[in-house]
Write a protein that holds these residues in place. Sequence first.
Motif, PDB file in Angstrom:
ATOM      1  N   LEU A 192       0.890  -1.176  -0.011  1.00  0.00           N
ATOM      2  CA  LEU A 192      -0.042  -0.113   0.143  1.00  0.00           C
ATOM      3  C   LEU A 192       0.622   1.301   0.026  1.00  0.00           C
ATOM      4  O   LEU A 192       1.614   1.175   0.991  1.00  0.00           O
ATOM      5  CB  LEU A 192      -0.764   0.063   1.179  1.00  0.00           C
ATOM      6  CG  LEU A 192      -1.640   1.332   1.529  1.00  0.00           C
ATOM      7  CD1 LEU A 192      -2.748   1.299   0.693  1.00  0.00           C
ATOM      8  CD2 LEU A 192      -2.055   1.158   2.735  1.00  0.00           C
ATOM      9  N   ALA A 193       0.730   2.217  -1.077  1.00  0.00           N
ATOM     10  CA  ALA A 193       1.392   3.255  -0.949  1.00  0.00           C
ATOM     11  C   ALA A 193       0.508   4.591  -0.914  1.00  0.00           C
ATOM     12  O   ALA A 193      -0.550   4.540  -1.867  1.00  0.00           O
ATOM     13  CB  ALA A 193       2.461   3.376  -2.225  1.00  0.00           C
ATOM     14  N   ARG A 194       0.752   5.855  -0.238  1.00  0.00           N
ATOM     15  CA  ARG A 194      -0.263   6.670  -0.170  1.00  0.00           C
ATOM     16  C   ARG A 194       0.628   8.093  -0.182  1.00  0.00           C
ATOM     17  O   ARG A 194       1.903   7.955   0.365  1.00  0.00           O
ATOM     18  CB  ARG A 194      -1.032   6.633   1.135  1.00  0.00           C
ATOM     19  CG  ARG A 194      -2.201   5.711   1.012  1.00  0.00           C
ATOM     20  CD  ARG A 194      -3.265   6.434   0.295  1.00  0.00           C
ATOM     21  NE  ARG A 194      -4.366   5.600   0.339  1.00  0.00           N
ATOM     22  CZ  ARG A 194      -5.483   6.042   0.691  1.00  0.00           C
ATOM     23  NH1 ARG A 194      -5.580   7.055   1.242  1.00  0.00           N
ATOM     24  NH2 ARG A 194      -6.625   5.176   0.949  1.00  0.00           N
ATOM     25  N   MET A 195       0.169   9.082  -0.653  1.00  0.00           N
ATOM     26  CA  MET A 195       0.905  10.227  -0.639  1.00  0.00           C
ATOM     27  C   MET A 195       0.412  11.035   0.875  1.00  0.00           C
ATOM     28  O   MET A 195      -0.686  10.961   1.165  1.00  0.00           O
ATOM     29  CB  MET A 195       0.494  11.350  -1.648  1.00  0.00           C
ATOM     30  CG  MET A 195       0.966  10.962  -3.167  1.00  0.00           C
ATOM     31  SD  MET A 195       2.767  10.965  -3.199  1.00  0.00           S
ATOM     32  CE  MET A 195       3.386  12.710  -2.438  1.00  0.00           C
ATOM     33  N   GLY A 196       1.354  11.695   1.708  1.00  0.00           N
ATOM     34  CA  GLY A 196       1.223  12.140   2.891  1.00  0.00           C
ATOM     35  C   GLY A 196       1.653  13.621   2.958  1.00  0.00           C
ATOM     36  O   GLY A 196       2.341  14.112   1.698  1.00  0.00           O
ATOM     37  N   VAL A 197       2.032  14.010   4.066  1.00  0.00           N
ATOM     38  CA  VAL A 197       2.416  15.380   4.458  1.00  0.00           C
ATOM     39  C   VAL A 197       3.494  15.345   5.551  1.00  0.00           C
ATOM     40  O   VAL A 197       3.183  14.296   6.410  1.00  0.00           O
ATOM     41  CB  VAL A 197       1.202  16.282   4.847  1.00  0.00           C
ATOM     42  CG1 VAL A 197       1.853  17.592   5.399  1.00  0.00           C
ATOM     43  CG2 VAL A 197       0.046  16.472   3.894  1.00  0.00           C
ATOM     44  N   GLU A 198       4.402  16.120   5.313  1.00  0.00           N
ATOM     45  CA  GLU A 198       5.367  16.509   6.457  1.00  0.00           C
ATOM     46  C   GLU A 198       5.193  17.962   6.832  1.00  0.00           C
ATOM     47  O   GLU A 198       5.258  18.842   6.146  1.00  0.00           O
ATOM     48  CB  GLU A 198       6.928  16.208   6.097  1.00  0.00           C
ATOM     49  CG  GLU A 198       7.940  16.485   7.024  1.00  0.00           C
ATOM     50  CD  GLU A 198       9.367  16.248   7.120  1.00  0.00           C
ATOM     51  OE1 GLU A 198      10.119  16.228   8.064  1.00  0.00           O
ATOM     52  OE2 GLU A 198       9.760  16.216   5.816  1.00  0.00           O
ATOM     53  N   TYR A 199       4.648  18.119   8.038  1.00  0.00           N
ATOM     54  CA  TYR A 199       4.395  19.439   8.468  1.00  0.00           C
ATOM     55  C   TYR A 199       5.586  19.974   9.564  1.00  0.00           C
ATOM     56  O   TYR A 199       5.876  19.122  10.240  1.00  0.00           O
ATOM     57  CB  TYR A 199       3.253  19.532   9.546  1.00  0.00           C
ATOM     58  CG  TYR A 199       2.935  20.712   9.894  1.00  0.00           C
ATOM     59  CD1 TYR A 199       2.031  21.741   9.187  1.00  0.00           C
ATOM     60  CD2 TYR A 199       3.471  21.366  11.211  1.00  0.00           C
ATOM     61  CE1 TYR A 199       1.245  23.085   9.655  1.00  0.00           C
ATOM     62  CE2 TYR A 199       3.010  22.760  11.466  1.00  0.00           C
ATOM     63  CZ  TYR A 199       2.112  23.403  10.908  1.00  0.00           C
ATOM     64  OH  TYR A 199       1.652  24.685  11.139  1.00  0.00           O
ATOM     65  N   ARG A 200       6.222  21.038   8.947  1.00  0.00           N
ATOM     66  CA  ARG A 200       7.593  21.225   9.406  1.00  0.00           C
ATOM     67  C   ARG A 200       7.985  22.662  10.267  1.00  0.00           C
ATOM     68  O   ARG A 200       7.325  23.592   9.792  1.00  0.00           O
ATOM     69  CB  ARG A 200       8.771  21.102   8.285  1.00  0.00           C
ATOM     70  CG  ARG A 200       8.655  19.819   7.617  1.00  0.00           C
ATOM     71  CD  ARG A 200       9.524  19.742   6.544  1.00  0.00           C
ATOM     72  NE  ARG A 200      10.795  19.632   6.995  1.00  0.00           N
ATOM     73  CZ  ARG A 200      11.959  20.403   6.627  1.00  0.00           C
ATOM     74  NH1 ARG A 200      11.366  21.565   5.837  1.00  0.00           N
ATOM     75  NH2 ARG A 200      13.032  20.409   6.986  1.00  0.00           N
ATOM     76  N   ASN A 201       8.497  22.458  11.201  1.00  0.00           N
ATOM     77  CA  ASN A 201       9.137  23.760  11.871  1.00  0.00           C
ATOM     78  C   ASN A 201      10.526  23.383  12.786  1.00  0.00           C
ATOM     79  O   ASN A 201      10.583  22.244  13.334  1.00  0.00           O
ATOM     80  CB  ASN A 201       8.144  24.341  12.855  1.00  0.00           C
ATOM     81  CG  ASN A 201       8.773  25.605  13.491  1.00  0.00           C
ATOM     82  OD1 ASN A 201       9.568  25.459  14.495  1.00  0.00           O
ATOM     83  ND2 ASN A 201       8.278  26.727  13.214  1.00  0.00           N
ATOM     84  N   ASP A 202      11.543  23.830  12.354  1.00  0.00           N
ATOM     85  CA  ASP A 202      12.901  23.512  12.781  1.00  0.00           C
ATOM     86  C   ASP A 202      13.035  23.849  14.238  1.00  0.00           C
ATOM     87  O   ASP A 202      13.804  23.259  14.855  1.00  0.00           O
ATOM     88  CB  ASP A 202      14.001  23.880  11.840  1.00  0.00           C
ATOM     89  CG  ASP A 202      14.241  23.404  10.623  1.00  0.00           C
ATOM     90  OD1 ASP A 202      13.410  22.481  10.333  1.00  0.00           O
ATOM     91  OD2 ASP A 202      15.075  23.840  10.076  1.00  0.00           O
ATOM     92  N   LEU A 203      12.318  24.629  14.821  1.00  0.00           N
ATOM     93  CA  LEU A 203      12.259  24.940  16.279  1.00  0.00           C
ATOM     94  C   LEU A 203      11.446  23.935  17.285  1.00  0.00           C
ATOM     95  O   LEU A 203      12.028  23.404  18.111  1.00  0.00           O
ATOM     96  CB  LEU A 203      11.812  26.468  16.557  1.00  0.00           C
ATOM     97  CG  LEU A 203      12.341  26.959  17.817  1.00  0.00           C
ATOM     98  CD1 LEU A 203      13.815  27.023  18.199  1.00  0.00           C
ATOM     99  CD2 LEU A 203      11.747  28.379  18.110  1.00  0.00           C
ATOM    100  N   LEU A 204      10.275  23.633  16.538  1.00  0.00           N
ATOM    101  CA  LEU A 204       9.240  23.056  17.448  1.00  0.00           C
ATOM    102  C   LEU A 204       9.093  21.411  17.057  1.00  0.00           C
ATOM    103  O   LEU A 204       8.879  20.794  18.022  1.00  0.00           O
ATOM    104  CB  LEU A 204       7.948  23.749  17.204  1.00  0.00           C
ATOM    105  CG  LEU A 204       7.814  25.347  17.532  1.00  0.00           C
ATOM    106  CD1 LEU A 204       6.626  25.577  17.101  1.00  0.00           C
ATOM    107  CD2 LEU A 204       8.055  25.349  18.900  1.00  0.00           C
ATOM    108  N   GLY A 205       9.758  21.066  15.917  1.00  0.00           N
ATOM    109  CA  GLY A 205       9.640  19.753  15.489  1.00  0.00           C
ATOM    110  C   GLY A 205       8.903  19.494  14.163  1.00  0.00           C
ATOM    111  O   GLY A 205       8.036  20.366  13.563  1.00  0.00           O
TER     112      GLY A 205
END
Length: 709
Positions: free
Chosen positions: A371-384
């Motif tokens: 199973l392959a899906r497109m997802g998301v990386e939600y990013r902030n370098d200070l908070l994680g």
Amino acid sequence: MCAEPMLPEKVAGALAEYGRLLDDHGITWGEPEIHYVKFFSRRRVLPPALFDRFWRLVHQAVAGRHPGEAADQIAARLDEADYDEVLRDTLDGELPGHLVALRIGRDGHTLEGASRTVLLPSPRVRLVRPARFRAAGEGLPLPGRGEERISLLIDSSRDEPCPISIDESARLLGPRGAWLVEVDHDSTIIVDGARVRLDTLLRPIRAARLRLVAGMPCRWSVMGADGTGWFPPGTPNRYDYHGRPYFHGDDIIVEVPAQPLTVTVARGMEYGEASRELTPRPGGENLVRLTPERLYDAPARGWYGGDMHVHLNWAGDLVGVPADAAAAQHGEDLHVLNLLAGNVSGRRVYDREALEHWTGEDLPWSDATHLARMGVEYRNDLLGHVYAFAPRAAPRRFHTGFDGDADWPPNADGLRELRGLGALVGYSHPFRTPISDGGPPRGVVSPVPRNCAARELVADAALGLVDSLDVLTHASIPSTAAVYRRLIGAGNRLAVTAGTDAMISFTRSDNQSNPPGWARVYARVDGELTARSFAAAVRAGRTFATTGPWLELSVDGHGPGHVIHARGGHRVSVTASAIGPEVAAVRIRTADGVRAGAERLPGEVEPLTVTAAFRVDEPTYIVAEVLCDPHPRTMTTTGYALTSPVYVDVDGRQVARAEDVRWCLEWLDLLEDLIKQHGRLASPYQFGDHVSLLEQARGIYRARLDGSG
């Protein structure tokens, strides 16, 4: 087998644009060169064992420019160092096999580097792939695929500047300067008016052909005695953490030198590997039939392994196409692949077009067990950084704190939106800083302000906004496991997951050029494998994460994710068992520490099992872990496996150890100070939003400390 339709127009257009960015800017694709982006090209040539030395020298170089400045301020200026000079000093005269050095001295220059085998001309060969994989990337004019370029380190020991030209580029190299550049064998390099010829390093040899057959998609490595890798034409020249070449497929024709070679086939962590040494005869076709032996069969037991954090494109030395992801997933027998759209250091969100086209759908190469899906990386370098699996739609916001944006709103807002879109969410590559079980949180929260650490995790976990923590990552597995135990000991219920941050657009970059799935979260799925059933299993905590070993935990007959409702004095029976050639020890842990363990003895056969029975008077959790010996199939610094907990509630109370709760409260205080000092905030109310979030989390932890939560 029918070919899939060609790529959607917007997806193909985005990939073509990435190709132009690679052509124009090289490996960074024009991203703002913050410290980890500047490291991209140096990371390609630097052995992982030297990374710590490299960053120590970067710190020293920056500190030398700013004497007396505080450590956290120095850490915020890491991009100021000359990374090529630091690379040269880190290597200290030694050269990895894939790096060539041009040493410029007062009396002239010399070329250093291992000779390279090249094949005498022969008829063109082809890579055989199933048609549905071939169609996915067909016809795209993308750079960086096929023959590997040469990494050249130009190193001057002169006390005066030195003019250098390479093809169409010219540079005045400073006194005792260094310059790392990518070149070809026929590049025109001029120093002191004379041409430097790289073809003097070439060693021509007669060609032969191998036909590689396993009977199923696999990962192949074809390597000469000097470490040189050989690849099918048009195939990215990929190297794993150990510097081993690899590619994926079955029934493949490869052109190779007629000299001693080692061919190895593997297929992800559920299989061993098979190898053959041979000297192929030139002229004809040499058949190599190898099949890796299966070590365990997870789907037969109802478990499916996934990698929650993989990027198709994230800058890099080539453009990744869906065909690459498809070949890797099937070649590694990776059951669940989460391909994340995300930014690097600017505003561009890579693979956003693919997310928007396929959102809510399985990717075209998926089948009953892949199973392959497109997802998301939600990013902030200070908070994680946060992964999101199987959202119903693309979010409105993908990142904060980049390219002049404020570190606002808190990550909690992004988590709420992703949760509202139905996504499974968790924090990725959480911690790099060493921390012991008894250590305070100060060293993790600081001193490097923007190092992508999962600092807001402690608040978001208390508020119930995250489903999991990627304990197994390319970051520090021991440190992350220590923080994880603190979090669940403080009353947070989080599943263990794994996210490798493998990047298909990088071919040589230690962990990140590893194949997807080199670490996996296994989830026990009810019924068929679907995005919904897999996410439900993770949310329920029916998981373990591993770099290779198979791990089982049973507490009174129940597995990870189960809650046992007991009375004080209840006795539990626990069994933990592990399979894998790297397994060194199995341990059973509770909130109070290690309760039982067993070590593998020389010559002992699998599995390694430990049992224990003990009385429970206070609420606790029970997990099993595996410690590993070094092993070639462990593609990171630390082999490890860990289950999610079985929780034991006692007399209606959940575990919330006072020591762990106070540790989390101290963390929140440190985080507030860090945001105040280093947060990029546009107004006082933005800081107030962070404080409000932290106060909500403090209230929950204090209630647990008081016994009223």
